[in-house]
Design a protein around this motif. Structure first.
Motif, PDB file in Angstrom:
ATOM      1  N   UNK A  59       4.635   5.715  -5.499  1.00  0.00           N
ATOM      2  CA  UNK A  59       5.054   5.698  -6.893  1.00  0.00           C
ATOM      3  C   UNK A  59       4.430   6.852  -7.669  1.00  0.00           C
ATOM      4  N   UNK A  60       5.121   7.314  -8.704  1.00  0.00           N
ATOM      5  CA  UNK A  60       4.602   8.443  -9.468  1.00  0.00           C
ATOM      6  C   UNK A  60       3.515   8.028 -10.456  1.00  0.00           C
ATOM      7  N   UNK A  61       2.650   7.127 -10.048  1.00  0.00           N
ATOM      8  CA  UNK A  61       1.587   6.686 -10.957  1.00  0.00           C
ATOM      9  C   UNK A  61       0.245   7.055 -10.346  1.00  0.00           C
ATOM     10  N   UNK A  62      -0.427   7.951 -11.010  1.00  0.00           N
ATOM     11  CA  UNK A  62      -1.583   8.606 -10.455  1.00  0.00           C
ATOM     12  C   UNK A  62      -2.657   7.632  -9.943  1.00  0.00           C
ATOM     13  N   UNK A  63      -3.074   6.694 -10.793  1.00  0.00           N
ATOM     14  CA  UNK A  63      -4.178   5.814 -10.368  1.00  0.00           C
ATOM     15  C   UNK A  63      -3.825   5.027  -9.120  1.00  0.00           C
ATOM     16  N   UNK A  64      -2.580   4.546  -9.042  1.00  0.00           N
ATOM     17  CA  UNK A  64      -2.194   3.774  -7.870  1.00  0.00           C
ATOM     18  C   UNK A  64      -2.234   4.641  -6.614  1.00  0.00           C
ATOM     19  N   UNK A  65      -1.794   5.906  -6.728  1.00  0.00           N
ATOM     20  CA  UNK A  65      -1.875   6.823  -5.586  1.00  0.00           C
ATOM     21  C   UNK A  65      -3.302   6.937  -5.096  1.00  0.00           C
ATOM     22  N   UNK A  66      -4.192   7.203  -6.072  1.00  0.00           N
ATOM     23  CA  UNK A  66      -5.584   7.456  -5.695  1.00  0.00           C
ATOM     24  C   UNK A  66      -6.198   6.219  -5.055  1.00  0.00           C
ATOM     25  N   UNK A  67      -5.985   5.061  -5.708  1.00  0.00           N
ATOM     26  CA  UNK A  67      -6.557   3.832  -5.166  1.00  0.00           C
ATOM     27  C   UNK A  67      -5.973   3.531  -3.786  1.00  0.00           C
ATOM     28  N   UNK A  68      -4.653   3.729  -3.653  1.00  0.00           N
ATOM     29  CA  UNK A  68      -4.008   3.490  -2.363  1.00  0.00           C
ATOM     30  C   UNK A  68      -4.594   4.355  -1.269  1.00  0.00           C
ATOM     31  N   UNK A  69      -4.721   5.664  -1.536  1.00  0.00           N
ATOM     32  CA  UNK A  69      -5.275   6.549  -0.509  1.00  0.00           C
ATOM     33  C   UNK A  69      -6.706   6.174  -0.184  1.00  0.00           C
TER      34      UNK A  69
ATOM     35  N   UNK B  90       0.830  -1.211   0.000  1.00  0.00           N
ATOM     36  CA  UNK B  90       0.000   0.000   0.000  1.00  0.00           C
ATOM     37  C   UNK B  90       0.864   1.260   0.000  1.00  0.00           C
ATOM     38  N   UNK B  91       1.905   1.262   0.838  1.00  0.00           N
ATOM     39  CA  UNK B  91       2.708   2.486   0.918  1.00  0.00           C
ATOM     40  C   UNK B  91       3.465   2.702  -0.392  1.00  0.00           C
ATOM     41  N   UNK B  92       3.886   1.615  -1.041  1.00  0.00           N
ATOM     42  CA  UNK B  92       4.538   1.770  -2.346  1.00  0.00           C
ATOM     43  C   UNK B  92       3.544   2.331  -3.353  1.00  0.00           C
ATOM     44  N   UNK B  93       2.309   1.822  -3.302  1.00  0.00           N
ATOM     45  CA  UNK B  93       1.275   2.353  -4.205  1.00  0.00           C
ATOM     46  C   UNK B  93       1.119   3.862  -4.019  1.00  0.00           C
ATOM     47  N   UNK B  94       1.244   4.310  -2.765  1.00  0.00           N
ATOM     48  CA  UNK B  94       1.044   5.733  -2.520  1.00  0.00           C
ATOM     49  C   UNK B  94       2.273   6.558  -2.865  1.00  0.00           C
TER      50      UNK B  94
END
Lengths: 224, 322
Positions: A44-54, A38-42
């Motif tokens: 990484x510079x990849x927008x969708x993964x950030x959003x989904x992670x948060x 989860x923290x890696x998802x938040x």
């Protein structure tokens, strides 16, 4: 007081606490793994993964654990027929581990993020300037330091997780809560003693965890 | 400084293209997983319109969901109010110069932080049943409140104590120099300031209380979770009922979180906030949220949001900590 051994024997308190430790061990392992993902998802510079992670973290943090554990049993098992074990006892234990891991993964993620924030800006810059790629700097520079910086909050998550294993009783996993309820039912005359046994048991489990955490955070903290 | 953009360079055209592509691919993968899950549920007739229909009728709300929400909020309000009063007393005692008071309240705080809330609720129910004249129907509510009050009282006491500890030393000195004794300084100067500064943290503790009230399920307090489950049996739409319960919990907690954030912003504007010693809120029955900061690694970065990327609202004012 002479009732204590009899109570412990008769209502399987040893087994109950054993199960608490078992659930804690496995859930901690999976929660750490999922929380790191989860923290890696938040990060990484990849927008969708950030959003989904948060989103996942926010949703998990605001949902009661009781609801998650019940859902795993009633929806995954009863309605969808997901079988994680050969019999219903093992199955429910594994479902409890699954729910506890998923729930606490959100808190592990937050703990690690606070660890990331202890890393000075220069570290990441230095990693880039010697030519490390994003994933290399994450693996060799950022995450190792984040873990060391996050020992205290991670320890708190572990202690909370230990106490939260009691909730698994709502799907019939024989943790201490069930022993306690049965003991109260059959021996209401020694109510306070029963409570004391359980409470002291938890103090004995969580106290060393707290001490270990503060020792480790002193020992492994990165001196800056 | 935000954690996210520390980690990578400002992307050039090629990196931007790669990010965009991975973003789209990642999004598609996640969407596919979600779609597969929903498709399975649909195939098993768990979320077909027929299952949803009762939610739009009045019966579900009048007989199940609204009473459930009411019971959950009722327990939370009782608990938070009483817990606050207890926390105030416990915090004052723990900072007291009287050794007996200090030890007693330390014992109280440490003990009730270590015992799981569910265990306290089970005990409280048995206790209320055996030793008090509380009528049968009220017993689960009282037990839920006792369990929540003891745990959260202990936690909030620590929040207040941390608030006092993080006040500038001059506050105390000024109080002493105008001739107040240490107890008066605490009562009249330190604690009121700590309370104002820690208000957001205290409000977001409400989220913990709201979540933990769902433990009442185990001792049959008719809170939201139980009523959702009953609704599921009544209409034969258990999956939908649980989804609704989850959404309702998240919405209620989110509202509290937003309130806490607003308070914090206002306090910060008026310059009355102590630089937030993060208390956040932990997993339900969280232990020592604030210790993370007392002993934690040096200076916690102020901004834990990934610089405006993605939404981090709704995860508590005490961001980043537990």
């Amino acid at each position: 007081m002479q009732d204590i051994p009899e109570l412990i024997e008769r209502f399987d308190f040893i087994q109950g606490f054993g199960l608490v430790l078992w659930l804690t061990l496995w859930s901690a392992f999976w929660a750490l793994l999922l929380g790191t993902i989860l923290v890696i998802m938040r990060l990484v510079p990849i927008r969708t993964l950030n959003v989904v992670g948060s989103f996942l973290v926010a949703a998990l943090r605001n949902t009661p654990l009781t609801l998650i554990i019940l859902t795993s049993n009633i929806i995954l098992y009863v309605q969808l027929g997901l079988e994680l074990g050969p019999d219903s006892v093992t199955n429910n234990i594994r479902l409890a581990i699954l729910s506890l891991s998923v729930y606490h993964a959100a808190f592990v993620c937050e703990a690690l993020r606070s660890g990331v924030n202890t890393i000075p800006l220069g570290q990441a810059e230095a990693a880039r300037s010697i030519g490390l790629t994003f994933s290399q700097s994450l693996r060799h520079v950022i995450l190792p330091q984040a873990f060391r910086g996050a020992i205290t909050p991670l320890g708190n998550v572990l202690i909370a997780l230990t106490k939260n294993t009691t909730v698994a009783a709502v799907i019939g996993v024989g943790v201490v809560s069930l022993s306690m309820r049965r003991a109260i039912e059959f021996r209401p005359d020694v109510l306070f003693l029963i409570f004391l046994i359980v409470a002291v048991g938890f103090v004995l489990i969580t106290l060393p965890m707290g001490m270990l955490t503060s020792w480790a955070s002193q020992k492994y903290a990165v001196r800056r | 400084m935000s954690s996210a953009n520390v980690l990578f360079d400002a992307p050039g055209p090629r990196a931007r293209r790669i990010h965009l592509i991975s973003s789209v691919v990642g999004g598609l993968v996640i969407a596919a997983v979600l779609a597969w899950f929903l498709w399975t549920l649909w195939g098993l007739e768990q979320i077909t319109p027929r299952r949803w229909a009762p939610i739009f009728g009045s019966e579900a709300w009048i007989y199940y969901l609204l009473p459930g929400i009411r019971a959950t909020i009722l327990a939370a309000i009782f608990s938070i109010t009483i817990a606050f009063a207890i926390a105030l007393v416990a915090a004052m005692c723990r900072m007291s110069d009287n050794r007996v008071l200090r030890w007693a309240s330390t014992l109280f705080i440490e003990f009730f932080r270590a015992v799981p809330v569910l265990i306290m609720m089970i005990f409280a129910l048995a206790f209320v049943t055996a030793y008090t004249p509380v009528p049968v129907q009220q017993r689960p509510l009282v037990a839920v409140v006792i369990g929540l009050v003891l745990y959260n009282g202990a936690v909030m006491a620590e929040v207040i104590r941390n608030g006092v500890a993080s006040l500038p030393a001059g506050q105390r000195e000024a109080g002493l120099s105008i001739g107040l004794n240490p107890t008066q300084v605490r009562r009249m100067i330190l604690v009121p300031q700590a309370l104002t500064a820690m208000l957001p943290a205290l409000v977001s503790q409400m989220v913990v209380v709201l979540k933990d009230s769902a433990l009442g399920y185990f001792i049959l307090y008719p809170e939201l979770l139980i009523s959702a489950r009953q609704m599921g049996s009544r209409f034969g739409n258990t999956t939908v009922a649980f989804l609704i319960a989850a959404v309702l919990f998240i919405l209620i907690n989110y509202a509290v979180t937003v309130l806490a954030e607003r308070l914090e912003k206002r306090l910060r504007r008026s310059g009355r906030s102590i630089r937030a010693k993060d208390t956040g809120y932990g997993p339900s029955m969280d232990v020592t949220a604030m210790e993370a900061d007392l002993e934690g690694p040096q200076g916690r970065a102020q901004d834990l949001r990934p610089g405006g990327r993605g939404s981090t609202r709704g995860i508590g004012t005490g961001e980043g900590g537990l």
